[in-house]
Design a protein around this motif. Sequence first.
Motif, short mmCIF file in Angstrom:
data_model
loop_
_atom_site.label_atom_id
_atom_site.label_comp_id
_atom_site.label_asym_id
_atom_site.label_seq_id
_atom_site.Cartn_x
_atom_site.Cartn_y
_atom_site.Cartn_z
N MET A 1 -3.73 7.03 7.71
CA MET A 1 -2.81 7.27 6.59
C MET A 1 -3.46 6.90 5.26
N GLY A 2 -4.80 7.02 5.19
CA GLY A 2 -5.50 6.66 3.98
C GLY A 2 -5.16 7.56 2.82
N ILE A 3 -4.98 6.98 1.64
CA ILE A 3 -4.68 7.74 0.43
C ILE A 3 -5.56 7.21 -0.70
N SER A 4 -5.65 7.97 -1.78
CA SER A 4 -6.48 7.57 -2.91
C SER A 4 -5.79 6.49 -3.73
N TYR A 5 -6.58 5.82 -4.55
CA TYR A 5 -6.02 4.78 -5.43
C TYR A 5 -5.00 5.39 -6.38
N SER A 6 -5.33 6.55 -6.96
CA SER A 6 -4.43 7.17 -7.93
C SER A 6 -3.11 7.58 -7.27
N THR A 7 -3.18 8.09 -6.05
CA THR A 7 -1.96 8.47 -5.34
C THR A 7 -1.10 7.25 -5.04
N ALA A 8 -1.75 6.19 -4.61
CA ALA A 8 -1.02 4.96 -4.28
C ALA A 8 -0.28 4.42 -5.49
N LYS A 9 -0.88 4.54 -6.66
CA LYS A 9 -0.30 3.92 -7.86
C LYS A 9 0.91 4.67 -8.40
N TRP A 10 1.12 5.92 -7.96
CA TRP A 10 2.38 6.59 -8.32
C TRP A 10 3.34 6.66 -7.13
N MET A 11 2.79 6.72 -5.92
CA MET A 11 3.65 6.85 -4.74
C MET A 11 4.52 5.62 -4.52
N ALA A 12 3.92 4.44 -4.60
CA ALA A 12 4.66 3.21 -4.30
C ALA A 12 5.80 2.97 -5.29
N PRO A 13 5.55 2.99 -6.62
CA PRO A 13 6.67 2.75 -7.53
C PRO A 13 7.73 3.84 -7.50
N THR A 14 7.32 5.10 -7.23
CA THR A 14 8.30 6.18 -7.14
C THR A 14 9.25 5.94 -5.97
N SER A 15 8.69 5.53 -4.82
CA SER A 15 9.54 5.27 -3.65
C SER A 15 10.46 4.07 -3.91
N PHE A 16 9.96 3.08 -4.64
CA PHE A 16 10.79 1.92 -4.98
C PHE A 16 11.98 2.36 -5.83
N LEU A 17 11.72 3.20 -6.85
CA LEU A 17 12.79 3.63 -7.75
C LEU A 17 13.82 4.50 -7.02
N ILE A 18 13.35 5.35 -6.10
CA ILE A 18 14.28 6.17 -5.32
C ILE A 18 15.18 5.28 -4.47
N ASP A 19 14.58 4.30 -3.82
CA ASP A 19 15.37 3.38 -2.99
C ASP A 19 16.34 2.58 -3.85
N PHE A 20 15.88 2.10 -5.00
CA PHE A 20 16.74 1.31 -5.88
C PHE A 20 17.93 2.15 -6.35
N ALA A 21 17.67 3.40 -6.69
CA ALA A 21 18.77 4.29 -7.13
C ALA A 21 19.76 4.51 -5.99
N ALA A 22 19.25 4.67 -4.78
CA ALA A 22 20.12 4.88 -3.62
C ALA A 22 20.99 3.64 -3.36
N GLN A 23 20.42 2.46 -3.56
CA GLN A 23 21.20 1.23 -3.37
C GLN A 23 22.33 1.14 -4.39
N GLN A 24 22.05 1.56 -5.62
CA GLN A 24 23.12 1.55 -6.63
C GLN A 24 24.22 2.53 -6.25
N TYR A 25 23.83 3.68 -5.75
CA TYR A 25 24.81 4.65 -5.26
C TYR A 25 25.64 4.04 -4.14
N GLY A 26 24.97 3.35 -3.23
CA GLY A 26 25.66 2.75 -2.10
C GLY A 26 26.67 1.70 -2.51
N MET A 27 26.36 0.95 -3.55
CA MET A 27 27.27 -0.11 -3.99
C MET A 27 28.39 0.40 -4.88
N LEU A 28 28.13 1.44 -5.67
CA LEU A 28 29.08 1.88 -6.68
C LEU A 28 29.93 3.07 -6.26
N SER A 29 29.57 3.75 -5.19
CA SER A 29 30.32 4.92 -4.75
C SER A 29 31.63 4.50 -4.08
N ASN A 30 32.47 5.45 -3.81
CA ASN A 30 33.76 5.18 -3.14
C ASN A 30 33.95 6.21 -2.02
#
Length: 243
Positions: free
Chosen positions: A1-30
């Motif tokens: 699953m090797g990836i380049s340094y440049s890919t890693a530096k955008w992939m990791a924070p993007t996945s974090f932000l997607i997860d964080f947004a989903a958690q907000q949805y989970g807490m605030l939705s009805n």
Amino acid sequence: MGISYSTAKWMAPTSFLIDFAAQQYGMLSNPNMKTIHDRNLSFFSPQPFFIAGFFFPQQLFQLAWLYRLYKLDPKKPGERSELDQMVDFVPYYSVGNLCIATWMVFWNAERLDISNIFVIINSLSQLYYVIAKLPAMNTNSTSSILTNIVSKTFAGIGVLDMLHNGSVAFAKDQPATTMVKALTGVGFGLASAASDWIFGGCLVYDLVALAVGQSSLDSGWAKTLGAYAVGSAAIVAAKNLAR
């Protein structure tokens, strides 16, 4: 699953932000994620605030890890080896965040059978990385310490996630059988004997969360889980102090 340094530096924070947004949805939705939890209980339902209490500090460690990932320069020989270990974890980290985000969508839709698929993918991915890929922690390296903390806490809470979602998806409103109780004790005992302080601490936390959650559902099972937590803590302590 090797990836380049440049890919890693955008992939990791993007996945974090997607997860964080989903958690907000989970807490605030009805209905929100706790509402779904409260109306789908089983013998592995934890106290839900223990999960929130776990992820808040864990996300702070994630942010510190992401900062190191972004800051380190692969062109500097002294930083390249540290960065290599972090980049090796990025695919597992990103898969985990995306699975948790997707889990949230199906959890709040009360499709617990489908959400369980993403829990299993995430948890097994994190456990595989910790068991088969993660190098021993170098206490002189901040990057190594953070990678160990983030990966092992992801794997540790993943154990609780699998037990919880699996039980409510396929054994809703059912009590723990004798077989379930025995396998829980044996499984956590063996896992504790093979764990360091970080992952072992997560296993103890999982058991405490389960014991508190079950206290209003099945007091006998809750007491058993509490005893397992004490036993697990003793095993982890004895194993690591004997090193």
